[in-house]
Write an enzyme that holds these catalytic residues in place. Structure first.
Site, mmCIF file in Angstrom:
data_model
loop_
_atom_site.group_PDB
_atom_site.id
_atom_site.type_symbol
_atom_site.label_atom_id
_atom_site.label_comp_id
_atom_site.label_asym_id
_atom_site.label_seq_id
_atom_site.Cartn_x
_atom_site.Cartn_y
_atom_site.Cartn_z
ATOM 1 N N SER A 13 0.719 -1.156 0.077
ATOM 2 C CA SER A 13 0.287 -0.185 -0.205
ATOM 3 C C SER A 13 0.885 1.319 -0.081
ATOM 4 O O SER A 13 0.584 2.312 -0.579
ATOM 5 C CB SER A 13 -1.109 -0.003 1.120
ATOM 6 O OG SER A 13 -0.347 0.126 2.418
ATOM 7 N N ASN A 14 1.954 1.069 0.719
ATOM 8 C CA ASN A 14 2.936 2.467 0.558
ATOM 9 C C ASN A 14 3.510 2.431 -0.693
ATOM 10 O O ASN A 14 3.561 3.739 -1.298
ATOM 11 C CB ASN A 14 4.031 2.121 1.504
ATOM 12 C CG ASN A 14 3.587 2.719 3.076
ATOM 13 O OD1 ASN A 14 3.413 3.927 3.346
ATOM 14 N ND2 ASN A 14 3.443 1.911 3.938
ATOM 15 N N ARG A 69 22.091 -14.647 3.994
ATOM 16 C CA ARG A 69 21.530 -13.288 3.719
ATOM 17 C C ARG A 69 22.300 -12.744 2.441
ATOM 18 O O ARG A 69 22.014 -11.924 1.739
ATOM 19 C CB ARG A 69 21.766 -12.480 4.947
ATOM 20 C CG ARG A 69 20.399 -12.670 5.769
ATOM 21 C CD ARG A 69 20.373 -11.547 7.012
ATOM 22 N NE ARG A 69 19.574 -12.266 8.005
ATOM 23 C CZ ARG A 69 18.319 -11.805 8.150
ATOM 24 N NH1 ARG A 69 17.771 -11.504 6.886
ATOM 25 N NH2 ARG A 69 17.777 -12.457 9.383
ATOM 26 N N ARG A 95 12.899 -7.855 5.223
ATOM 27 C CA ARG A 95 14.018 -8.573 5.197
ATOM 28 C C ARG A 95 15.131 -7.513 5.811
ATOM 29 O O ARG A 95 15.435 -6.452 5.487
ATOM 30 C CB ARG A 95 14.716 -9.113 4.119
ATOM 31 C CG ARG A 95 13.802 -9.896 3.236
ATOM 32 C CD ARG A 95 13.653 -11.238 3.982
ATOM 33 N NE ARG A 95 14.683 -11.845 4.080
ATOM 34 C CZ ARG A 95 14.880 -13.086 4.610
ATOM 35 N NH1 ARG A 95 13.755 -13.465 5.441
ATOM 36 N NH2 ARG A 95 16.129 -13.529 4.990
ATOM 37 N N ILE A 96 15.895 -8.117 6.731
ATOM 38 C CA ILE A 96 17.169 -7.363 7.296
ATOM 39 C C ILE A 96 18.358 -7.368 6.258
ATOM 40 O O ILE A 96 18.593 -8.400 5.721
ATOM 41 C CB ILE A 96 17.756 -7.961 8.629
ATOM 42 C CG1 ILE A 96 16.852 -7.851 9.839
ATOM 43 C CG2 ILE A 96 18.996 -7.351 9.085
ATOM 44 C CD1 ILE A 96 16.952 -8.602 11.021
ATOM 45 N N HIS A 113 9.165 3.406 8.733
ATOM 46 C CA HIS A 113 9.193 2.454 9.687
ATOM 47 C C HIS A 113 7.782 2.658 10.536
ATOM 48 O O HIS A 113 7.772 4.076 11.026
ATOM 49 C CB HIS A 113 10.488 2.230 10.696
ATOM 50 C CG HIS A 113 10.244 1.330 11.825
ATOM 51 N ND1 HIS A 113 10.450 -0.089 11.781
ATOM 52 C CD2 HIS A 113 10.025 1.775 13.125
ATOM 53 C CE1 HIS A 113 10.272 -0.537 13.084
ATOM 54 N NE2 HIS A 113 9.997 0.678 13.822
ATOM 55 N N GLU A 147 22.666 -0.150 11.041
ATOM 56 C CA GLU A 147 22.032 -0.467 12.063
ATOM 57 C C GLU A 147 20.265 -0.644 11.860
ATOM 58 O O GLU A 147 19.834 0.226 11.499
ATOM 59 C CB GLU A 147 22.232 0.408 13.373
ATOM 60 C CG GLU A 147 21.875 -0.174 14.801
ATOM 61 C CD GLU A 147 22.349 0.970 15.676
ATOM 62 O OE1 GLU A 147 21.601 0.774 16.949
ATOM 63 O OE2 GLU A 147 22.937 1.858 15.383
HETATM 64 C C1 GAR Z 1 3.964 -0.612 6.826
HETATM 65 O O1 GAR Z 1 3.039 -0.325 7.718
HETATM 66 C C2 GAR Z 1 5.386 -0.355 7.097
HETATM 67 O O2 GAR Z 1 5.865 0.828 7.800
HETATM 68 C C3 GAR Z 1 5.777 -1.515 7.570
HETATM 69 O O3 GAR Z 1 5.173 -2.601 7.046
HETATM 70 C C4 GAR Z 1 4.116 -2.087 6.560
HETATM 71 C C5 GAR Z 1 4.147 -2.340 4.938
HETATM 72 O O4 GAR Z 1 2.608 -2.323 4.498
HETATM 73 N N1 GAR Z 1 7.157 -1.712 7.593
HETATM 74 C C6 GAR Z 1 7.931 -2.094 8.475
HETATM 75 O O5 GAR Z 1 7.472 -2.707 9.398
HETATM 76 C C7 GAR Z 1 9.568 -2.287 8.462
HETATM 77 N N2 GAR Z 1 10.240 -2.263 9.425
HETATM 78 P P1 GAR Z 1 2.584 -2.053 2.915
HETATM 79 O O6 GAR Z 1 2.930 -3.356 2.309
HETATM 80 O O7 GAR Z 1 0.824 -1.790 2.679
HETATM 81 O O8 GAR Z 1 3.246 -0.866 2.378
#
Ligand code: GAR
Length: 198
Positions: A13-14, A69, A95-96, A113, A147
């Site tokens: 969605s982002n 990785r 993924r890290i 995040h 990090e």
């Molecule tokens: C979002 O809330 C994003 O901030 C989070 O995963 C979701 C993805 O949603 N990301 C993390 O947690 C990264 N550490 P989306 O696939 O609908 O954009």
């Protein structure tokens, strides 16, 4: 043209919000930038179909096919590099990443995040914010460093934590802000950065 490559793992969605902003705000004309590709580490990521419907190249690099990785990141970098990216955008990419991958894209790798970093890096951010008694929560767009969930902050948005919130209701309120903040932060980065190198 400056290429943007977006990495996803799920619904995207982002990514979809960024693609819509690029179209509606005419990033190609304004910044000389376009979304060149969307790459997923999961073959069933819903975002792949959304990107395809917008005429964007898609690719899958399944992390499960790689023993470490390091070899996964090398394969991912080969796919990303095929698009000569000016900017690599992590949008729900779960993924890290290895220091080698992060270093390769230093200064042109950003992440979103779902917390007000430096609070709550890692997973389960909304549940942890509720359990900590936070009165506000939010989202951070930041440059990626080695990090996890650290690195220079580019933008943040804040939402209230309501008394009857669950992790799901808070996540929904934060996600609505993510969809506004991430395109705006990337447009700002493009305006600042590409104006010097175009
Ligand atoms: C979002 O809330 C994003 O901030 C989070 O995963 C979701 C993805 O949603 N990301 C993390 O947690 C990264 N550490 P989306 O696939 O609908 O954009």
């Amino acid at each position: 043209m400056k290429n943007i490559v977006i990495l996803i793992s799920g619904g995207g969605s982002n990514m979809a919000a960024i693609v819509r902003a690029a179209e509606h705000e005419r990033w190609a004309e304004r910044f000389g930038a376009r979304i060149a590709a969307v790459v997923s580490n999961k073959p069933d990521a819903g975002g792949l179909a959304i990107a395809g419907a917008h005429g964007i190249d898609t690719a899958v690099v399944p992390h499960k096919d790689f023993a470490t990785r390091e070899v996964f990141d090398e394969a991912l970098a080969r796919v990303v590099d095929a698009h000569s990216p000016a900017l690599v955008v992590l949008a729900g990419f779960m993924r890290i990443l290895t220091p080698g991958f992060v270093g390769r894209y230093a200064g042109r790798l950003v992440n979103i995040h779902p917390s007000l970093l430096p609070a709550f890096p890692g997973l389960h951010t909304h549940q942890r914010a509720i359990e900590a008694g936070c009165k506000v929560a939010g989202v951070t767009v930041h440059q990626v460093t080695t990090e996890l969930d650290h690195g220079p902050i580019l933008a943040q948005a804040v939402v209230p934590v309501l008394p009857d919130d669950t992790a799901a209701t808070l996540a929904g309120r934060v996600l609505a802000q993510e969809h506004l903040l991430y395109p705006r932060a990337i447009a700002g980065w493009l305006a600042d950065t590409l104006s010097h190198i175009r």
